[in-house]
Scaffold this active site. Structure first.
Site, mmCIF file in Angstrom:
data_model
loop_
_atom_site.group_PDB
_atom_site.id
_atom_site.type_symbol
_atom_site.label_atom_id
_atom_site.label_comp_id
_atom_site.label_asym_id
_atom_site.label_seq_id
_atom_site.Cartn_x
_atom_site.Cartn_y
_atom_site.Cartn_z
ATOM 1 C CB SER A 145 -0.899 0.025 1.238
ATOM 2 O OG SER A 145 -1.552 1.287 1.353
ATOM 3 C CE1 TYR A 158 -3.897 -2.732 5.280
ATOM 4 C CE2 TYR A 158 -3.066 -0.606 4.519
ATOM 5 C CZ TYR A 158 -3.584 -1.856 4.243
ATOM 6 O OH TYR A 158 -3.795 -2.235 2.932
#
Length: 254
Positions: A145, A158
């Site tokens: 990401s 995350y």
């Protein structure tokens, strides 16, 4: 259709929605026999039916990748069986994203996010990659990401798991690449979800980028097809940014 993946088999985790679903559909459209994996049998059946309706090959294998080695190895074994004895392409896509501050994250959530986002793909890759090498080679694609390299205030947990996956991508490339298994990663930018509120936040995050807005799951799937296909045979250990220029480019208004 060029059928760039004709004759190949693929396992895609987290393939019952959004990016994972788009990758599974794109692989099947390019000729691969795909195992769609996820927790929901209903959503899995829907994806498989859609692929088959378009003339593709797909099967659903339910898996709750909780981080245990046993769950990952069971998925590898069952997917290998369903795919006729081999997995040519593995996409480690399944993940969870609880947005919270560092102080607001409890230990249970911390452990769960690392279990799903890091431990599960670690043990799944450990189960699949040696068999790929023994069969003559293969390709592994990890989903990272853009927040792994461009920090945002509610993604500490995350983003750290995605940083771990980028490190594992390079380490696995060194470990398995000489044995014929290419390992690469894709780092998506903000991608259109089904949740309108999340879409609004993502759209704001993509302001000031060359793309000017959010991407689509298909854009990520196209990159995955490239990394899975033979045309990327000289590509090892990279993190491919498919993020509309979010991490690499600043657009200054005139």
């Amino acid at each position: 259709m060029s059928m760039r993946l004709a004759g190949k088999t693929a396992l895609v985790t987290g393939a019952t929605s959004n990016i994972g679903r788009a990758i599974a559909e794109a692989f099947a459209a390019e000729g691969a026999h795909v195992v769609v994996s996820g927790r929901s049998a209903g959503r899995g059946a829907e994806v498989v039916e859609g692929i088959r309706a378009q003339g593709g090959q797909a099967d659903f294998v339910r898996a709750d990748l909780d981080g245990s080695a046993a769950a990952s190895r069971a998925l590898a074994e069952e997917a290998t069986r369903v795919l006729g004895g081999r997995i040519d392409v593995l996409v480690n896509n399944a993940g969870i994203y609880p947005a919270d501050s560092t102080a607001g994250t409890d230990e249970k959530t911390f452990d769960e996010v690392y279990a799903v986002n890091v431990k599960a793909p670690f043990f799944l890759t450990g189960a699949v990659a040696p068999a790929m090498a023994a069969a003559g080679g293969g390709a592994i694609i990890n989903l990272s990401s853009w927040v792994a390299r461009l920090g945002i205030s509610v993604a500490a947990l995350y983003s750290s798991t995605k940083g771990a996956m980028e490190t594992l991508t390079r380490a696995w490339s060194a470990e398995f690449g000489p044995r014929g298994v290419r390992v690469n990663a894709i780092s998506p930018g903000a991608v259109l979800p089904s949740d309108a509120e999340v879409a609004d936040i993502g759209g704001t995050m993509m302001k000031g980028t060359p793309a000017g807005g959010m991407g689509t799951p298909d854009a990520i799937a196209n990159a995955a097809v490239y990394l899975a296909a033979d045309e990327s045979s000289f590509v090892h250990g990279i993190v491919l940014d498919v993020d509309g220029g979010r991490t690499g480019v600043a657009v200054v208004a005139a």
